[in-house]
Scaffold this active site. Sequence first.
Site, PDB file in Angstrom:
ATOM      1  N   CYS A   1     -26.617 -45.056  59.075  1.00  0.00           N
ATOM      2  CA  CYS A   1     -26.354 -45.581  57.763  1.00  0.00           C
ATOM      3  C   CYS A   1     -27.224 -46.622  57.654  1.00  0.00           C
ATOM      4  O   CYS A   1     -27.811 -47.165  58.749  1.00  0.00           O
ATOM      5  CB  CYS A   1     -25.046 -46.113  57.692  1.00  0.00           C
ATOM      6  SG  CYS A   1     -24.470 -47.535  58.742  1.00  0.00           S
TER       7      CYS A   1
ATOM      8  N   ALA B   1     -27.083 -49.632  60.020  1.00  0.00           N
ATOM      9  CA  ALA B   1     -27.690 -49.101  61.285  1.00  0.00           C
ATOM     10  C   ALA B   1     -29.254 -49.424  61.159  1.00  0.00           C
ATOM     11  O   ALA B   1     -29.801 -49.951  62.119  1.00  0.00           O
ATOM     12  CB  ALA B   1     -27.386 -47.759  61.739  1.00  0.00           C
TER      13      ALA B   1
ATOM     14  N   ARG C   1     -29.260 -49.779  72.436  1.00  0.00           N
ATOM     15  CA  ARG C   1     -30.656 -49.396  72.086  1.00  0.00           C
ATOM     16  C   ARG C   1     -31.830 -49.645  72.965  1.00  0.00           C
ATOM     17  O   ARG C   1     -32.823 -49.324  73.101  1.00  0.00           O
ATOM     18  CB  ARG C   1     -31.120 -50.011  70.762  1.00  0.00           C
ATOM     19  CG  ARG C   1     -32.362 -49.386  70.230  1.00  0.00           C
ATOM     20  CD  ARG C   1     -32.285 -49.515  68.594  1.00  0.00           C
ATOM     21  NE  ARG C   1     -33.321 -49.090  68.075  1.00  0.00           N
ATOM     22  CZ  ARG C   1     -34.318 -50.190  67.721  1.00  0.00           C
ATOM     23  NH1 ARG C   1     -33.922 -51.242  67.579  1.00  0.00           N
ATOM     24  NH2 ARG C   1     -35.573 -49.770  66.929  1.00  0.00           N
TER      25      ARG C   1
ATOM     26  N   HIS D   1     -33.857 -49.786  56.717  1.00  0.00           N
ATOM     27  CA  HIS D   1     -35.283 -50.156  57.192  1.00  0.00           C
ATOM     28  C   HIS D   1     -35.881 -51.018  56.122  1.00  0.00           C
ATOM     29  O   HIS D   1     -36.390 -52.167  55.680  1.00  0.00           O
ATOM     30  CB  HIS D   1     -36.084 -49.307  57.543  1.00  0.00           C
ATOM     31  CG  HIS D   1     -35.759 -48.480  58.704  1.00  0.00           C
ATOM     32  ND1 HIS D   1     -35.995 -47.303  58.839  1.00  0.00           N
ATOM     33  CD2 HIS D   1     -34.678 -48.631  59.602  1.00  0.00           C
ATOM     34  CE1 HIS D   1     -35.280 -46.529  60.012  1.00  0.00           C
ATOM     35  NE2 HIS D   1     -34.626 -47.609  60.314  1.00  0.00           N
TER      36      HIS D   1
HETATM   37  S1  SF4 Z   1     -21.046 -47.891  60.145  1.00  0.00           S
HETATM   38 FE1  SF4 Z   1     -20.154 -49.561  59.160  1.00  0.00          FE
HETATM   39  S2  SF4 Z   1     -21.756 -49.920  57.402  1.00  0.00           S
HETATM   40 FE2  SF4 Z   1     -22.272 -48.183  58.573  1.00  0.00          FE
HETATM   41  S3  SF4 Z   1     -21.238 -46.689  56.967  1.00  0.00           S
HETATM   42 FE3  SF4 Z   1     -19.929 -46.897  58.781  1.00  0.00          FE
HETATM   43  S4  SF4 Z   1     -18.681 -48.586  58.086  1.00  0.00           S
HETATM   44 FE4  SF4 Z   1     -20.412 -48.402  56.587  1.00  0.00          FE
END
Ligand code: SF4
Lengths: 494, 72
Positions: free
Chosen positions: A62, A65, A96, A195
Amino acid sequence: MATLTREETQNLIQEVLEVYPDKAKKDRAKHLAVNDQSIEQSKKCIISNRKSQPGVMTVRGCAYAGSKGVVWGPIKDMVHISHGPVGCGAYSRAGRRNYYVGHTGVNTFGTMNFTSDFQEKDIVFGGDKKLAKLITEINELFPLVKGISVQSECPIGLIGDDIEAVSKKMGKELDKPIVPVRCEGFRGVSQSLGHHIANDAIRDWVIGNRDGDTSFETTKYDVAVIGDYNIGGDAWASRILLEEMGLRVVAQWSGDGTLSEMELTPKVKLNLIHCYRSMNYISRFMEEKYGVPWMEYNFFGPTKIAESLRKIAAFFDETIQANAEKVIEKYTAEYEAIIAKYRPRLEGKKVMLYVGGLRPRHVIGAYEDLGMEVVGTGYEFAHNDDYDRTIKEMGDATLLYDDVTGYEFEEFVKKVKPDLIGSGIKEKYIFQKMGVPFRQMHSWDYSGPYHGYDGFAIFARDMDMTVNNPCWKSMQAPWQKPAEGEAEAVAASA
Amino acid sequence: MPNVMIRKNDAGDLLFYVAKKDMEETISSVEMDTPETWGGDVVLTDGSRWYIDPISPPPTFPTTLRFKRGDE
Ligand code: SF4
């Protein structure tokens, strides 16, 4: 198995697409292609950066991330708050392997997880007060922190918290940069937008911080390494080559990087980009605003390293150019010995890749140096410009797959029968159980560095270790193996 | 009217880059490209046409400019 012809590859794609319902089939067909080196623009053969189909397995991440995990996370002397519920940060903490030097918890914070740990009441009443308190607390507990970034998780955007206002206020109060990043996970189709958002936050909150400040003494050989996240020490293995050439590496973005390094970057003479996907935005910005040119380079495998070193040196004067030659010469004996040792063991082996950012095209050269052939490659979250750059690197009639689904990837592997797969942790155990040698190419499978000449030695060893591991011969229980004689008959008929 | 960043590539050609669309295309021709003015109809290698009111004196690249689609 012999390399597939163009037709066979095309048929393979058709075959794999058969299982989908019509609509999904139509959509997925656009993401799978047979490479054709004569095509200049990838958009003619492959579509990328589109929303994944519901119901299929995708390994994308996402936006959070992309921002917290990739771009901001490795900046070691800042605290990056995972603002929202605890899980997003907790489950991605320190996975990572972007190495750094420093005392964690004192002056560096890379592997720690800071979160505002949202509860129901924060969702209902808003979390701005909590954020302000958290920032004060961090500053008290970790007085050496140089700055704080607020990495929004999904709920922040949904409840409409004003993290910008809090950041501004707290930044004044503490006299440290507090950077709000609007990287809620629901934005965009993959981590790629994260990014971009992270780059924009750097542009707005960091890059201009030292604009009027001339106290930093520059030299004509200043460069910045951009988009190297120091996975397993990658940036260090790259940096020494540049330094041996006589260049001064002012900043590392962002593996083992610091806030002040970022602030000083607009003062360098040349930006060197390794991961184009995640950091081209900020490089373009610096070119426009500060006139700092940028170039892409590739430090995987001796052929590409030599090519890149020469290309970098061409930006500078003759001393640097002569030094580049010296550096290449210095390491020649070393890498030739490595190739001599491993090439006979790896010659002709076929590799399939499916990774992120830059690796699906950048590591091809390193495999070729070892006599291996990349027969399929794909990106999780690439855009057109990445595929533009990939087409020329890949052989004709090889497979290209964008945002490949779990099912497609498995079917491809069953048909193409590669000798090695390089992909992520989510694919690793599936393919190992299928009996295909596998390397985790995001974090180098707990190994690395793979960049630079030093990294190539490790890369070659790891590939050999994986491909020629005796365990692959023991995939079948002894009682399931065909009896002797029978085995030969089977082999002969295959 | 997208914001377009114009920059030179290694070969000295002008590149037409639209961040929002991830589109990076080489410019094949510019209507007015003299020491005094730059702009007008701009044609890219993929055949698409764009328009910008001529700017004088010509801008220094890289720079971000607002273009109109040629067919608008
Ligand atoms: S990891 Fe957190 S920020 Fe990313 S999609 Fe899931 S809930 Fe949303």
